[in-house]
Write an enzyme that holds these catalytic residues in place. Structure first.
Site, short mmCIF file in Angstrom:
data_model
loop_
_atom_site.label_atom_id
_atom_site.label_comp_id
_atom_site.label_asym_id
_atom_site.label_seq_id
_atom_site.Cartn_x
_atom_site.Cartn_y
_atom_site.Cartn_z
N ARG A 164 -38.22 20.67 -87.21
CA ARG A 164 -39.11 21.35 -88.16
C ARG A 164 -40.40 21.82 -87.51
O ARG A 164 -41.16 22.60 -88.10
CB ARG A 164 -39.41 20.44 -89.35
CG ARG A 164 -40.42 19.34 -89.06
CD ARG A 164 -40.40 18.23 -90.10
NE ARG A 164 -40.95 18.61 -91.37
CZ ARG A 164 -42.21 18.36 -91.77
NH1 ARG A 164 -43.06 17.78 -90.94
NH2 ARG A 164 -42.62 18.71 -92.98
N ASP A 167 -49.20 16.32 -78.49
CA ASP A 167 -47.83 16.36 -77.97
C ASP A 167 -47.79 17.01 -76.59
O ASP A 167 -47.00 16.62 -75.71
CB ASP A 167 -46.92 17.18 -78.88
CG ASP A 167 -46.73 16.58 -80.25
OD1 ASP A 167 -45.59 16.39 -80.66
OD2 ASP A 167 -47.74 16.31 -80.93
N ARG A 200 -58.73 21.21 -88.63
CA ARG A 200 -58.71 19.89 -87.98
C ARG A 200 -58.14 20.02 -86.57
O ARG A 200 -57.44 20.98 -86.25
CB ARG A 200 -57.89 18.90 -88.79
CG ARG A 200 -56.39 19.19 -88.88
CD ARG A 200 -55.69 18.13 -89.74
NE ARG A 200 -54.25 18.17 -89.62
CZ ARG A 200 -53.43 18.61 -90.57
NH1 ARG A 200 -53.91 19.08 -91.70
NH2 ARG A 200 -52.11 18.59 -90.39
N ASP A 260 -50.31 9.90 -88.63
CA ASP A 260 -50.15 10.18 -90.05
C ASP A 260 -48.74 9.79 -90.48
O ASP A 260 -47.79 10.49 -90.17
CB ASP A 260 -50.44 11.65 -90.37
CG ASP A 260 -49.84 12.64 -89.37
OD1 ASP A 260 -49.57 12.27 -88.21
OD2 ASP A 260 -49.64 13.80 -89.75
N GLU A 309 -37.84 11.85 -82.09
CA GLU A 309 -39.30 11.82 -82.16
C GLU A 309 -39.85 10.40 -82.04
O GLU A 309 -40.92 10.18 -81.48
CB GLU A 309 -39.73 12.43 -83.50
CG GLU A 309 -41.23 12.46 -83.74
CD GLU A 309 -41.58 12.82 -85.16
OE1 GLU A 309 -42.68 13.34 -85.38
OE2 GLU A 309 -40.77 12.56 -86.09
N GLU A 321 -43.09 10.96 -94.34
CA GLU A 321 -42.89 11.97 -95.38
C GLU A 321 -41.86 13.04 -95.00
O GLU A 321 -41.70 14.01 -95.72
CB GLU A 321 -44.24 12.63 -95.74
CG GLU A 321 -44.90 13.38 -94.59
CD GLU A 321 -46.26 13.96 -94.98
OE1 GLU A 321 -46.91 13.42 -95.89
OE2 GLU A 321 -46.66 14.96 -94.37
#
Length: 592
Positions: A186, A194, A239, A342, A545, A560
């Site tokens: 995604r 990263d 941000r 997050d 990931e 999420e």
């Protein structure tokens, strides 16, 4: 005349109703338990419109397998007013949903998917088997797998399409000039932190020009916005992310000695340093000896739902009635996203309630470690560039930050650095907080050990920290856990993440302590093995990931969105570990 008096009465009644409504909605500041303050960087009209598309998609298709990011990554086939009008003309139900067939027709006619914004491009420096690739890997099966991981750079390589470059107003993807390596799945755009571990892997793969291109893109973001964005999307302009650009420049310079790169990067790095050390990001705190220190914090310039998760954030805050308190929650959510963690109980007052995120009221150990390293890096880069004054200035800044970290974060008894929670009720003098040991967060997180990455010159300290790490409960069957709290958030137990493994392992290796190096190798072997087994045994031939570190051969979950594959930083860390430690011929890569 007879018609006028009733109209006046109606208007007066309406006035009273509106006045009463205004009294409720005005929400004076004193009525808010938590009020938001701080700057807001506005987003674009396109992003605001795509948030509406995202909301309508959720109402139309339902929550099953719904990914909100998909809809803010769409691009327009026509100018925004035309697409808006077509959307407004769609027949909608009372709750705002649309017939699925009508909505799909609209999307197909007026929008393109995110994949259309990027074009595959073969990296100019990719070679199927680079000369001198992983000489320490003696096991042929592991070597073959490493070559497959190396080949993933080719799969993840993209360039921004000409359509984005010519008509950027129709796209949320930002028009970067140089080819990129995307994380995968995604995530169809460059992400800031990263990129450091992607570059570490690219350097192992001898792909120096591709690595430089990534750095040049990030420098361009600083020159445009004043800081590196969270990611290369229009909705990320409010941000940043953990600041590791100087580390990228240092690593590439060590391999290439490219002075043109250094000269281009240095002014941008100095500008980025100012961003993290001024305004809302800097906090003054007086230690137990009366010395005042400056440290940095995460503080997103946004107080609304994140566009890429607009429907999720709206739902998170749905029980909060006052807008001023919602804005505070949204700011904390966005600031947690700026941290890269997050989400995690690390930022939460109540580990079961995301609305208690308090990211802006925490001085984070890892952020200040990154800025400490940035100061050392800038000092070094300025020195090799002949800028003696700048070099000395940033050397002094690094010394000041080291003292601040020792005073505020270090806990000698525990042998760890702890995040510091700012007390909103503290007796502050001119915005200076007063340090108190009780506000060190002594919960166990992998971030408590990140200063190892740049503190390797003190062998006594390293020994104490390594012992603390070994007894912490974080080291598990497949690597280092992110925390000890199983909260269902992805930056918590039982997940392990490639960047955390790498920083802790590299810090131990560079310490000069043989005992620390053995611990580092043990962690690295566990991590390599679980990556290998998931890749080989899950019938997907994919890197993930994140991984579940409680058992070998399981990828991670929580958070999420569904687990993602690709995957930039996981690829980079595995290659870096294999370069450092190799793999013996008689060492079985399967789970033991």
């Amino acid at each position: 005349m007879g018609n006028v008096k009733p109209m006046k009465l109606v208007n007066f009644t309406l006035f009273l109703f509106l006045t009463a409504a205004m009294d409720v909605s005005a929400e004076p500041a004193h009525s808010c338990k938590l009020s938001d303050h701080g700057p807001v960087v506005p987003t674009t009209p396109l992003v605001i419109f795509l948030e509406r598309i995202q909301e309508t998609a959720l109402k139309t298709f339902g929550p099953m397998k719904f990914d909100p990011k998909l809809y803010v990554d769409l691009s327009l086939k026509f100018d925004l007013p035309i697409v808006k009008q077509a959307f407004n003309d769609l027949a909608k139900t009372a709750n705002g949903s649309v017939l699925p067939s009508d909505f799909n027709d609209f999307l197909n006619k007026y929008m393109n998917g995110a994949e259309k914004d990027l074009e595959y491009v073969k990296p100019i420096d990719f070679i199927a088997e680079p000369e001198g690739f992983l000489p320490k890997v003696a096991h042929q099966g592991v070597k073959n797998w490493a070559l497959e991981v190396h080949s993933l750079w080719k799969n993840l390589s993209r360039k921004v399409s000409d359509k984005v470059l010519k008509h950027s107003e129709l796209h949320t993807l930002l028009p970067l000039k140089h080819p990129v390596i995307i994380p995968g799945s995604r995530f169809q755009e460059v992400y800031y932190w990263d990129s450091y571990w992607v570059i570490r892997g690219l350097l192992t793969s001898k792909m120096y020009e591709t690595a430089k291109g990534i750095i040049f893109n990030l420098i361009d973001l600083i020159e445009t916005y004043g800081y590196v964005l969270n990611g290369a999307r229009a909705y990320y302009t409010n941000r940043s992310q953990p600041p590791l650009l100087s580390s990228m420049v240092i690593e590439v310079y060590k391999q290439t000695h490219d002075m043109d790169l250094v000269k281009k990067a240095l002014p941008a790095l100095i500008k980025e340093h100012k961003f993290w050390n001024s305004g809302i990001h800097v906090v003054a705190i007086e230690d137990a000896q009366g010395t005042i220190h400056n440290l940095s914090r995460y503080y997103a310039m946004w107080n609304k739902p994140r566009p890429e998760s607009f429907t999720i954030d709206t739902e998170t805050a749905i029980k909060i009635l006052k807008n001023c308190e919602k804005e505070k929650v949204y700011r904390e959510i966005a600031s947690a996203a700026e941290s890269g963690w997050d989400f995690s109980t690390r930022w939460m007052k109540d580990t079961s309630d995301l609305t208690t995120l308090s990211t802006t009221m925490i001085l984070p150990v890892d952020l200040n470690t990154f800025i400490y390293k940035m100061e050392l890096d800038i000092s070094f880069l300025a020195k090799v560039s002949g800028k003696t004054s700048d070099s000395l200035q940033f050397k002094e800044a690094s010394k000041a930050r080291k003292k601040a970290m020792d005073a505020v974060f270090w806990n000698k008894e525990k042998g760890q650095w702890f995040d510091y929670w700012l007390d909103p009720d503290s007796n502050r003098k001119e915005d200076v907080y007063t340090w108190d040991a009780k506000y060190q967060n002594q919960d166990i997180f992998a971030s408590n050990f990140i200063p190892l990455w740049v503190r390797f010159q003190d062998k006594t300290l390293v020994k104490k920290v390594a012992q603390s790490l070994q007894s912490s409960g974080l080291i598990r069957a497949a690597g280092v856990a992110t925390s000890l709290t199983n909260s269902s958030q992805q930056w918590d137990f039982p997940n392990g993440w490639a960047p955390l493994q790498h920083m802790i392992v590299e810090g131990l290796v560079l310490s000069g302590s043989e005992e620390a190096k053995l611990l580092a190798k043990d962690i690295a072997i566990k991590w390599i093995r679980t990556n290998y087994v998931v890749y080989k045994n899950k019938n997907v031939n994919a890197m993930h990931e994140k991984y579940d570190v409680t058992k070998c051969g399981e990828f991670g979950g929580g958070g999420e969105y569904v687990p993602q594959t690709g995957f930039g930083w996981s690829n980079g860390v595995v290659l870096a570990f294999l370069e450092e430690f190799g793999w013996a011929q008689d060492l079985d890569p399967q789970c033991q």
